[in-house]
Design a protein around this motif. Structure first.
Motif, PDB file in Angstrom:
ATOM      1  N   ILE A 184       0.847  -1.194   0.000  1.00 12.48           N
ATOM      2  CA  ILE A 184       0.000   0.000   0.000  1.00 12.48           C
ATOM      3  C   ILE A 184       0.881   1.241   0.000  1.00 12.48           C
ATOM      4  N   SER A 185       0.938   1.922  -1.118  1.00 10.18           N
ATOM      5  CA  SER A 185       1.779   3.116  -1.245  1.00 10.18           C
ATOM      6  C   SER A 185       0.957   4.362  -1.558  1.00 10.18           C
ATOM      7  N   THR A 186      -0.316   4.183  -1.868  1.00  9.57           N
ATOM      8  CA  THR A 186      -1.217   5.308  -2.121  1.00  9.57           C
ATOM      9  C   THR A 186      -2.531   5.039  -1.394  1.00  9.57           C
ATOM     10  N   LYS A 187      -3.463   5.967  -1.514  1.00 11.86           N
ATOM     11  CA  LYS A 187      -4.767   5.758  -0.889  1.00 11.86           C
ATOM     12  C   LYS A 187      -5.449   4.538  -1.504  1.00 11.86           C
ATOM     13  N   LEU A 188      -6.070   3.753  -0.627  1.00  7.35           N
ATOM     14  CA  LEU A 188      -6.721   2.523  -1.053  1.00  7.35           C
ATOM     15  C   LEU A 188      -8.223   2.650  -0.832  1.00  7.35           C
ATOM     16  N   PRO A 189      -9.061   2.301  -1.823  1.00  7.12           N
ATOM     17  CA  PRO A 189     -10.517   2.345  -1.610  1.00  7.12           C
ATOM     18  C   PRO A 189     -10.914   1.468  -0.426  1.00  7.12           C
ATOM     19  N   VAL A 190     -11.918   1.908   0.343  1.00  9.37           N
ATOM     20  CA  VAL A 190     -12.309   1.168   1.546  1.00  9.37           C
ATOM     21  C   VAL A 190     -12.765  -0.254   1.210  1.00  9.37           C
ATOM     22  N   GLU A 191     -13.301  -0.453   0.010  1.00  5.90           N
ATOM     23  CA  GLU A 191     -13.748  -1.791  -0.370  1.00  5.90           C
ATOM     24  C   GLU A 191     -12.556  -2.755  -0.412  1.00  5.90           C
ATOM     25  N   GLN A 192     -11.426  -2.289  -0.959  1.00 10.28           N
ATOM     26  CA  GLN A 192     -10.232  -3.129  -1.006  1.00 10.28           C
ATOM     27  C   GLN A 192      -9.649  -3.327   0.383  1.00 10.28           C
ATOM     28  N   TRP A 193      -9.680  -2.269   1.184  1.00 12.44           N
ATOM     29  CA  TRP A 193      -9.176  -2.381   2.539  1.00 12.44           C
ATOM     30  C   TRP A 193     -10.011  -3.360   3.367  1.00 12.44           C
ATOM     31  N   GLY A 194     -11.320  -3.412   3.128  1.00 13.60           N
ATOM     32  CA  GLY A 194     -12.196  -4.293   3.879  1.00 13.60           C
ATOM     33  C   GLY A 194     -11.745  -5.732   3.811  1.00 13.60           C
TER      34      GLY A 194
END
Length: 203
Positions: A131-141
């Motif tokens: 993770i080097s940039t902002k990640l959508p919450v769906e992917q983070w979930g």
């Protein structure tokens, strides 16, 4: 969320600490203190798992493992997730305080929700290292669910053993931080510990 500090980079933090010995659980045993200090005009307190705060509230994050481990911390605004601290660094037995030992994150009037994920792990976590940039919450979930399966937090008698703070206390702020860390509960786990703190922003 406003950042009242110079941190702009993202990544993970490799913390070198004095090795501990927990033969009952082996090399993958982790033990540490994690928590968030909350400061408002009216009071100061330790964050719970779920919190309700107002804009203008100040937050300071604390991660203090007992032995060699990898440390990760992330923030979500409800839309995306990003890492909070600079790329890989090495220090010797010390706490990681974010955004810094004498500054805070400030909750802005535009914020609706904020979540923080504090993680200590006995080994690098490849999903987080990427993770080097902002990640959508769906992917983070999905990543969070996988981490929660691995996060085997233990109710262990070792939690009652002394947990000494390292480093020199130099000023009033350092003394306060050491006192706050001292009051944090000790968490134990196999492989990793994940602590999640959710904040609802009341207008």
């Amino acid at each position: 969320m406003k950042r009242l500090s110079f941190y702009t980079a993202v990544g993970f933090f490799f913390l070198i600490c004095s090795p501990g010995s927990h033969s009952a659980f082996g090399q993958d045993f982790v033990r540490g203190k994690l928590g968030i200090f909350v400061k408002t005009d009216q009071k100061e307190y330790q964050a719970k798992k779920n919190n309700e705060i107002a804009p203008g509230t100040f937050l300071r994050l604390f991660l203090f493992p007992e032995k060699n481990c990898f440390i990760y911390s992330f923030h979500s605004d409800g839309n995306s997730v990003e890492a909070l601290h600079p790329p890989r660094q090495i220090i010797t037995r010390d706490s990681l305080i974010l955004p810094a030992s004498n500054t805070f994150y400030e909750i802005g009037a535009e914020d609706k929700t904020a979540s923080f994920y504090l993680i200590i792990s006995s080994e690098p976590i490849s999903e987080l290292n990427r993770i080097s940039t902002k990640l959508p919450v769906e992917q983070w979930g999905k990543i969070q669910r996988d981490l929660m399966k691995k996060s085997r937090i233990l109710d262990n008698p070792d939690n009652n053993l002394p947990f000494s703070l390292a480093g020199n206390v130099r000023g009033e702020e350092d003394s306060f931080n050491a006192s706050f860390i001292d009051k944090l509960p000790v968490s134990s786990g196999r492989k990793l510990i994940l602590r999640t703190y959710d904040f609802q922003i009341k207008k």
